[in-house]
Design a protein around this motif. Structure first.
Motif, PDB file in Angstrom:
ATOM      1  N   SER A  62       1.034  -1.292  -0.210  1.00 42.27           N
ATOM      2  CA  SER A  62      -0.301  -0.269  -0.200  1.00 42.27           C
ATOM      3  C   SER A  62       0.811   1.172   0.349  1.00 42.27           C
ATOM      4  CB  SER A  62      -0.825   0.075   1.074  1.00 42.27           C
ATOM      5  OG  SER A  62      -1.469   1.143   1.141  1.00 42.27           O
ATOM      6  N   HIS A  63       0.508   2.104  -0.728  1.00 41.65           N
ATOM      7  CA  HIS A  63       1.081   3.713  -0.535  1.00 41.65           C
ATOM      8  C   HIS A  63       0.587   4.379  -0.243  1.00 41.65           C
ATOM      9  CE1 HIS A  63       2.767   1.270  -4.028  1.00 41.65           C
ATOM     10  NE2 HIS A  63       3.346   0.966  -3.497  1.00 41.65           N
ATOM     11  N   LEU A  64      -0.984   4.826   0.308  1.00 46.45           N
ATOM     12  CA  LEU A  64      -1.383   6.265  -0.057  1.00 46.45           C
ATOM     13  C   LEU A  64      -1.485   5.489   1.766  1.00 46.45           C
ATOM     14  CD1 LEU A  64      -3.048   7.494  -3.400  1.00 46.45           C
ATOM     15  CD2 LEU A  64      -0.486   7.774  -2.091  1.00 46.45           C
ATOM     16  N   HIS A  65      -2.321   3.838   2.334  1.00 43.99           N
ATOM     17  CA  HIS A  65      -2.733   4.009   3.315  1.00 43.99           C
ATOM     18  C   HIS A  65      -2.464   2.686   3.878  1.00 43.99           C
ATOM     19  CE1 HIS A  65      -6.589   6.141   1.890  1.00 43.99           C
ATOM     20  NE2 HIS A  65      -6.577   5.291   0.614  1.00 43.99           N
ATOM     21  N   VAL A  83       4.916  13.204  -0.081  1.00 46.61           N
ATOM     22  CA  VAL A  83       3.918  13.376   0.463  1.00 46.61           C
ATOM     23  C   VAL A  83       3.520  14.491  -1.036  1.00 46.61           C
ATOM     24  CG1 VAL A  83       2.798  15.133   2.645  1.00 46.61           C
ATOM     25  CG2 VAL A  83       4.216  13.296   2.584  1.00 46.61           C
ATOM     26  N   PRO A  84       2.348  14.212  -1.436  1.00 43.49           N
ATOM     27  CA  PRO A  84       1.443  14.958  -2.390  1.00 43.49           C
ATOM     28  C   PRO A  84       1.437  16.021  -1.812  1.00 43.49           C
ATOM     29  CG  PRO A  84      -0.017  12.701  -1.867  1.00 43.49           C
ATOM     30  CD  PRO A  84       0.870  13.481  -0.605  1.00 43.49           C
ATOM     31  N   LYS A  85       1.766  17.227  -3.222  1.00 40.58           N
ATOM     32  CA  LYS A  85       2.037  18.605  -2.751  1.00 40.58           C
ATOM     33  C   LYS A  85       1.722  19.143  -3.924  1.00 40.58           C
ATOM     34  CE  LYS A  85       5.089  22.641  -2.622  1.00 40.58           C
ATOM     35  NZ  LYS A  85       6.629  22.547  -2.474  1.00 40.58           N
ATOM     36  N   ILE A 259       8.718  14.936  -7.580  1.00 38.59           N
ATOM     37  CA  ILE A 259       7.877  13.557  -7.203  1.00 38.59           C
ATOM     38  C   ILE A 259       6.333  14.543  -6.514  1.00 38.59           C
ATOM     39  CG2 ILE A 259       8.270  11.247  -5.941  1.00 38.59           C
ATOM     40  CD1 ILE A 259      10.788  10.743  -7.233  1.00 38.59           C
ATOM     41  N   PRO A 260       6.617  14.942  -5.002  1.00 38.41           N
ATOM     42  CA  PRO A 260       5.515  15.438  -4.807  1.00 38.41           C
ATOM     43  C   PRO A 260       4.298  15.769  -5.653  1.00 38.41           C
ATOM     44  CG  PRO A 260       7.230  15.992  -3.722  1.00 38.41           C
ATOM     45  CD  PRO A 260       7.653  15.479  -4.727  1.00 38.41           C
ATOM     46  N   LEU A 266      -1.519  12.591 -10.130  1.00 39.74           N
ATOM     47  CA  LEU A 266      -2.326  11.605  -9.913  1.00 39.74           C
ATOM     48  C   LEU A 266      -2.759  10.509 -10.008  1.00 39.74           C
ATOM     49  CD1 LEU A 266       0.970   8.726 -10.287  1.00 39.74           C
ATOM     50  CD2 LEU A 266      -0.264   9.716 -12.473  1.00 39.74           C
ATOM     51  N   THR A 267      -3.680  11.285  -8.692  1.00 43.83           N
ATOM     52  CA  THR A 267      -4.450  11.225  -7.219  1.00 43.83           C
ATOM     53  C   THR A 267      -5.292  11.974  -7.924  1.00 43.83           C
ATOM     54  OG1 THR A 267      -3.646  13.031  -5.635  1.00 43.83           O
ATOM     55  CG2 THR A 267      -3.058  10.207  -5.395  1.00 43.83           C
TER      56      THR A 267
END
Length: 399
Positions: A62-65, A83-85, A259-260, A266-267
Motif C-alpha cells: 500500500s502506498h497511500l494508506h 507527501v503529495p503537494k 515527485i510530490p 496522479l491521485t
C-alpha cells in the motif's frame, strides 16, 4: 514505538531496525537479525520486556494508506516516503510524453494503478531503442525514486537466479540492458506477470510460497530479440523510445524534485480507461509497431532455422521433399545448438505460419537424424508427419 525501541521480536527471533547509508546520500531501512545476548549486554536484561512483539511477518503493499503493523504481524512492505503537494509537474509530464508518445494517457493510467492499486496485474512494460540518450534508464531511476525500497533494478543474471528473495516481494522489478533470449526466460516472465503466488527462495533457507504482486519493466538497447515474444502474445507492452532532441544532464534531478507534485497529480487524475482485462488494458490498446517487430523477428528466426536444416537434409540426401514430425524438428534444433524453442512454438510455425497439415494417420516415413559430426542418418519410422517440397523450403529461405 520503533523510535523508542529500535528492536523487534518477530515470533521467537529478535531484529534491529537500522538505517543503512547509500552512496547516493539516501538511507535504506533494514531489519537485521540481532542476538538477544547482545541486546542484554547493551541495554540490560530488563530492556527485553519492553521490546514490541509480533507473531510474524507479512507483505501487504500500500502506498497511500500504509500500515506498518497489521494485527499481530509486522508488514515488511516499505512505507511510501512522499507527501503529495499541490502544483503542476510540467517537467514530468513532458518527459512521460516522450516515453509514452501517443499512448501517454495509458502510461499515466499505468502509473496511477501502480500507485493506488499495487495488487493489480499490469502488462510487461518494455522500453527499447538501439540509440543512446533516449531516457530509458531515467524512467527506471525515476520510478525507483518514487517507490523506493519497494522497487528493485536487476540484471539479467539476477532474474535468472534461483535465489529470488531479494526481488520477489517488490512491486516493480526493473531489468536494465535486458537480454533474456532463452525460451525459459520468456516463459518465466509471462508466468510471473499473471501469477498471484510464487515460490520465494533465499540462500540457506527453505522455499516459501508467497503472494506475488510484482510488475516487470524491461529496458533494452536491442529492439529485435531482447526477449522471445510469440504471435498472439498479449502480455507485453513494447515501446520504441526516440532520442532526445536536446540532452539534459539535470533531467533526473528535476524529475525527482517534482515527485510530490506528480503524486498529487496522479491521485487527482481520473483513469482514461476502465479495467478491460486481467492486466487492465486490452491487447489492442497496448499494441505497438515495436511489439510487432519483436514478434516478426522471433518468428522469422525460428522459421529460418527450421528451413535451413530442411534444405541441408534435402540437398544432402538429394530428395525433392522431406517428411518429418515435430519431435524430429526439435531434435534437429537441439543438435544445432538452438535450444530456445519448444514443440508448441515449432508446431505454431509449421501449422499457423507455413499452413502445413500433418498426415491424417500415423504412417511410415523416412526419418532423418543429425549426428554429432553433422552427418545425416536415415531410418524408417511411423508418425503423423508433415511433408515439404524442396521448392517450398527454398522459398522460405529466400524470403
Amino acid at each position: 514505538m520503533e523510535q523508542e525501541y529500535p528492536y523487534l521480536r518477530i515470533g521467537t527471533a529478535y531484529y534491529k531496525i537500522v538505517q543503512k547509508p547509500l552512496a547516493s546520500g539516501d538511507r535504506m531501512t533494514l531489519l537485521l537479525p540481532w542476538s538477544v545476548e547482545c541486546i542484554k549486554q547493551d541495554h540490560g536484561k530488563s530492556y527485553l520486556s519492553g521490546i514490541p512483539k509480533y507473531d510474524g511477518f507479512c507483505f501487504v503493499p500500500s502506498h497511500l494508506h500504509y500500515q506498518r503493523f497489521i494485527g499481530s504481524f509486522y508488514n515488511r512492505y516499505h512505507p511510501f516516503i512522499h507527501v503529495p503537494k499541490i502544483g503542476q509537474p510540467e517537467r514530468t509530464l513532458t518527459y512521460l510524453s516522450h516515453i509514452f508518445g501517443d499512448q501517454l494517457e495509458y502510461g499515466l493510467d499505468y502509473l496511477k494503478i501502480l500507485l493506488e492499486m499495487p495488487m493489480q496485474m499490469l502488462p510487461i512494460l518494455c522500453l527499447v531503442s538501439t540509440e543512446r540518450n533516449t531516457g530509458k534508464t531515467t524512467f527506471l531511476n525515476l520510478l525507483k525514486a518514487v517507490f523506493g525500497d519497494n522497487m528493485t533494478i536487476n540484471t539479467n543474471e539476477d532474474f535468472r537466479s534461483n535465489f529470488n528473495a531479494e526481488w520477489a516481494h517488490k512491486v516493480i522489478i526493473g531489468v536494465d540492458e535486458t537480454f533474456l533470449e532463452r525460451r525459459e526466460d520468456s516463459e518465466r516472465l509471462k508466468n510471473l506477470s499473471t501469477a498471484t503466488f510464487y515460490k520465494s527462495e533465499a540462500k540457506g533457507q527453505d522455499r516459501q510460497e508467497i503472494e506475488f504482486f510484482g510488475k516487470f519493466i524491461l529496458c533494452s538497447n536491442n529492439e529485435d530479440n531482447f526477449v522471445l515474444v510469440d504471435p498472439g502474445e498479449t502480455r507485453y507492452w513494447i515501446r520504441k523510445i526516440p532520442v532526445f532532441e536536446n540532452e539534459d544532464q539535470g533531467l533526473l534531478g528535476a524529475l525527482k524534485k517534482e515527485i510530490p507534485l506528480f503524486i498529487h497529480y496522479l491521485t487527482g487524475r481520473k483513469l482514461s480507461t476502465p479495467k478491460q482485462s486481467r492486466m487492465w488494458f486490452t491487447a489492442q490498446q497496448i499494441a505497438t509497431p515495436a511489439l510487432k517487430k519483436v514478434i516478426r523477428q522471433n518468428r522469422n528466426k525460428l522459421e529460418l532455422e527450421i528451413a535451413g536444416i530442411l534444405l541441408t537434409i534435402a540437398d544432402g540426401k538429394e530428395v525433392e521433399e522431406v517428411k518429418f514430425c515435430v519431435g524430429d524438428v526439435q531434435d534437429w534444433l537441439n543438435k544445432k545448438g538452438f535450444r530456445n524453442h519448444d514443440t508448441t512454438a515449432i508446431r505454431r510455425v509449421l501449422q499457423n505460419v507455413w499452413n502445413l497439415k500433418p498426415a491424417a494417420n500415423s504412417n511410415s516415413y523416412n526419418q532423418y537424424k543429425i549426428g554429432p559430426d553433422g552427418t545425416i542418418y536415415e531410418s524408417t519410422q511411423k508418425g503423423r508427419y508433415f511433408n515439404m517440397s524442396i521448392k517450398a523450403i527454398e522459398k522460405i529461405n529466400d524470403s
